[in-house]
Each structure stands twice: as C-alpha cells, then as structure tokens.
Design a protein around this motif. Structure first.
Motif, PDB file in Angstrom:
ATOM      1  N   LEU A 244       0.847  -1.185   0.000  1.00 39.68           N
ATOM      2  CA  LEU A 244       0.000   0.000   0.000  1.00 39.68           C
ATOM      3  C   LEU A 244       0.886   1.239   0.000  1.00 39.68           C
ATOM      4  O   LEU A 244       1.773   1.357   0.851  1.00 39.68           O
ATOM      5  CB  LEU A 244      -0.899  -0.010   1.233  1.00 39.68           C
ATOM      6  N   ASP A 245       0.643   2.158  -0.939  1.00 41.14           N
ATOM      7  CA  ASP A 245       1.472   3.367  -0.990  1.00 41.14           C
ATOM      8  C   ASP A 245       1.498   4.030   0.384  1.00 41.14           C
ATOM      9  O   ASP A 245       2.553   4.246   0.957  1.00 41.14           O
ATOM     10  CB  ASP A 245       0.955   4.350  -2.035  1.00 41.14           C
ATOM     11  N   PHE A 246       0.313   4.389   0.903  1.00 40.08           N
ATOM     12  CA  PHE A 246       0.195   5.011   2.215  1.00 40.08           C
ATOM     13  C   PHE A 246      -1.082   4.494   2.860  1.00 40.08           C
ATOM     14  O   PHE A 246      -2.110   4.376   2.193  1.00 40.08           O
ATOM     15  CB  PHE A 246       0.118   6.541   2.094  1.00 40.08           C
ATOM     16  N   VAL A 247      -1.025   4.220   4.157  1.00 38.79           N
ATOM     17  CA  VAL A 247      -2.220   3.744   4.854  1.00 38.79           C
ATOM     18  C   VAL A 247      -2.250   4.312   6.264  1.00 38.79           C
ATOM     19  O   VAL A 247      -1.232   4.348   6.956  1.00 38.79           O
ATOM     20  CB  VAL A 247      -2.300   2.197   4.879  1.00 38.79           C
ATOM     21  N   CYS A 248      -3.428   4.777   6.652  1.00 41.89           N
ATOM     22  CA  CYS A 248      -3.699   5.181   8.030  1.00 41.89           C
ATOM     23  C   CYS A 248      -4.599   4.090   8.592  1.00 41.89           C
ATOM     24  O   CYS A 248      -5.807   4.070   8.330  1.00 41.89           O
ATOM     25  CB  CYS A 248      -4.387   6.550   8.064  1.00 41.89           C
ATOM     26  N   LEU A 249      -4.008   3.148   9.318  1.00 44.30           N
ATOM     27  CA  LEU A 249      -4.750   1.995   9.814  1.00 44.30           C
ATOM     28  C   LEU A 249      -5.807   2.394  10.837  1.00 44.30           C
ATOM     29  O   LEU A 249      -6.870   1.775  10.901  1.00 44.30           O
ATOM     30  CB  LEU A 249      -3.789   0.964  10.400  1.00 44.30           C
ATOM     31  N   SER A 250      -5.539   3.431  11.618  1.00 43.47           N
ATOM     32  CA  SER A 250      -6.504   3.824  12.647  1.00 43.47           C
ATOM     33  C   SER A 250      -7.798   4.368  12.053  1.00 43.47           C
ATOM     34  O   SER A 250      -8.826   4.372  12.714  1.00 43.47           O
ATOM     35  CB  SER A 250      -5.888   4.860  13.593  1.00 43.47           C
ATOM     36  N   ARG A 251      -7.753   4.815  10.811  1.00 45.71           N
ATOM     37  CA  ARG A 251      -8.949   5.316  10.133  1.00 45.71           C
ATOM     38  C   ARG A 251      -9.349   4.439   8.953  1.00 45.71           C
ATOM     39  O   ARG A 251     -10.304   4.739   8.246  1.00 45.71           O
ATOM     40  CB  ARG A 251      -8.745   6.759   9.648  1.00 45.71           C
TER      41      ARG A 251
ATOM     42  N   ALA B 249     -13.833  12.097   8.232  1.00 46.95           N
ATOM     43  CA  ALA B 249     -15.133  11.475   7.982  1.00 46.95           C
ATOM     44  C   ALA B 249     -15.132   9.991   8.330  1.00 46.95           C
ATOM     45  O   ALA B 249     -16.181   9.404   8.595  1.00 46.95           O
ATOM     46  CB  ALA B 249     -15.532  11.661   6.518  1.00 46.95           C
ATOM     47  N   ALA B 250     -13.956   9.376   8.335  1.00 45.87           N
ATOM     48  CA  ALA B 250     -13.846   7.947   8.622  1.00 45.87           C
ATOM     49  C   ALA B 250     -13.905   7.714  10.123  1.00 45.87           C
ATOM     50  O   ALA B 250     -13.281   8.430  10.897  1.00 45.87           O
ATOM     51  CB  ALA B 250     -12.538   7.395   8.057  1.00 45.87           C
ATOM     52  N   ALA B 251     -14.656   6.712  10.513  1.00 46.43           N
ATOM     53  CA  ALA B 251     -14.732   6.359  11.934  1.00 46.43           C
ATOM     54  C   ALA B 251     -13.436   5.673  12.346  1.00 46.43           C
ATOM     55  O   ALA B 251     -12.880   4.895  11.570  1.00 46.43           O
ATOM     56  CB  ALA B 251     -15.917   5.437  12.174  1.00 46.43           C
ATOM     57  N   PRO B 252     -12.960   5.950  13.551  1.00 47.67           N
ATOM     58  CA  PRO B 252     -11.756   5.242  14.020  1.00 47.67           C
ATOM     59  C   PRO B 252     -12.004   3.738  14.039  1.00 47.67           C
ATOM     60  O   PRO B 252     -13.110   3.286  14.324  1.00 47.67           O
ATOM     61  CB  PRO B 252     -11.550   5.776  15.437  1.00 47.67           C
TER      62      PRO B 252
END
Length: 128
Positions: free
Chosen positions: A46-53, A110-113
C-alpha cells in the motif's frame, strides 16, 4: 522476511509525487493521523495507509491506466478488510498539493476510528 525487505527497498526509491505526499502526510501526525508507507498487507504493498482510520491513499501515475483491473481487485481485497482506498493522480499532487492534503484530511475526519488489526480485544463491558 523477503516481503519486509521489499517494502524497505520500495521506501527508498519513492517517485517525486510519492515523496512529496509523504512529507505532507508525516505532518498529519500532529493531528493524530499516523500513516505508514509501502505497507505490506496480504501480498500487496500500500502506498500510504492510516490503519486507525482504515484509509489507503494510492498515488496513480501515468502507468496506472493499464492496471485498472488489478487495482479494482486489490481495492476489493482491501475493502474486505474494512479498508477504503482513495486514488490521487500524481499530477494533482504536483499541481495542487494543498488541495490534495485538504481532501485527505476531510476523508480521515469522515472515517470512523477503527480497532487495530493487532492487539487485545476490548475488556468486558467495553464496546458494544
């Protein structure tokens, strides 16, 4: 171990749009959004990922128009894990970097944790 070595190698040879976006994404840590780059997951990088969101940011260069089917399959596989993918054209990162970051921040907010992919389940009485 080969997967981790490949991810490390990919981090060292980011193209200019990816490097520029990474510099901006690192600054979002102050707002509580932690991104990983070239993160290996289920055979994909994955190029970039924010796992918490649960948000994946992919940088699409000129060659991506030839990989649309592969990208759809990969996005579907990530969706099964509860991860949503947004795709940003490399030219947009070059031409409108501030607008790109503003868009990403809106998507993150906008994404839930999410619960971490690893770790302990909540204690009795916590959660639903």
């Amino acid at each position: 171990m080969a997967t981790i070595a490949k991810a490390r190698g990919m981090r060292k040879v980011m193209n200019p749009p990816e490097a520029r976006l990474w510099a901006s994404l690192k600054l979002l840590r102050k707002q509580g959004f932690h991104f990983r780059r070239q993160h290996p997951l289920r055979g994909y990088f994955l190029d970039f990922v924010c796992l918490s969101r649960g948000l994946i940011v992919e940088v699409d260069g000129e060659g991506h128009e030839h990989t649309a089917d592969w990208d759809r399959r990969r996005d579907a596989a990530m969706a099964e894990l509860g991860l949503r993918t947004i795709r940003i054209p490399a030219s947009r990162i070059r031409d409108d970097p501030h607008d790109v970051i503003d868009f990403i921040v809106r998507e993150l907010e906008a994404a839930a944790p999410t619960r971490p992919l690893r770790g302990h389940p909540p204690r009795d009485g916590e959660g639903e």
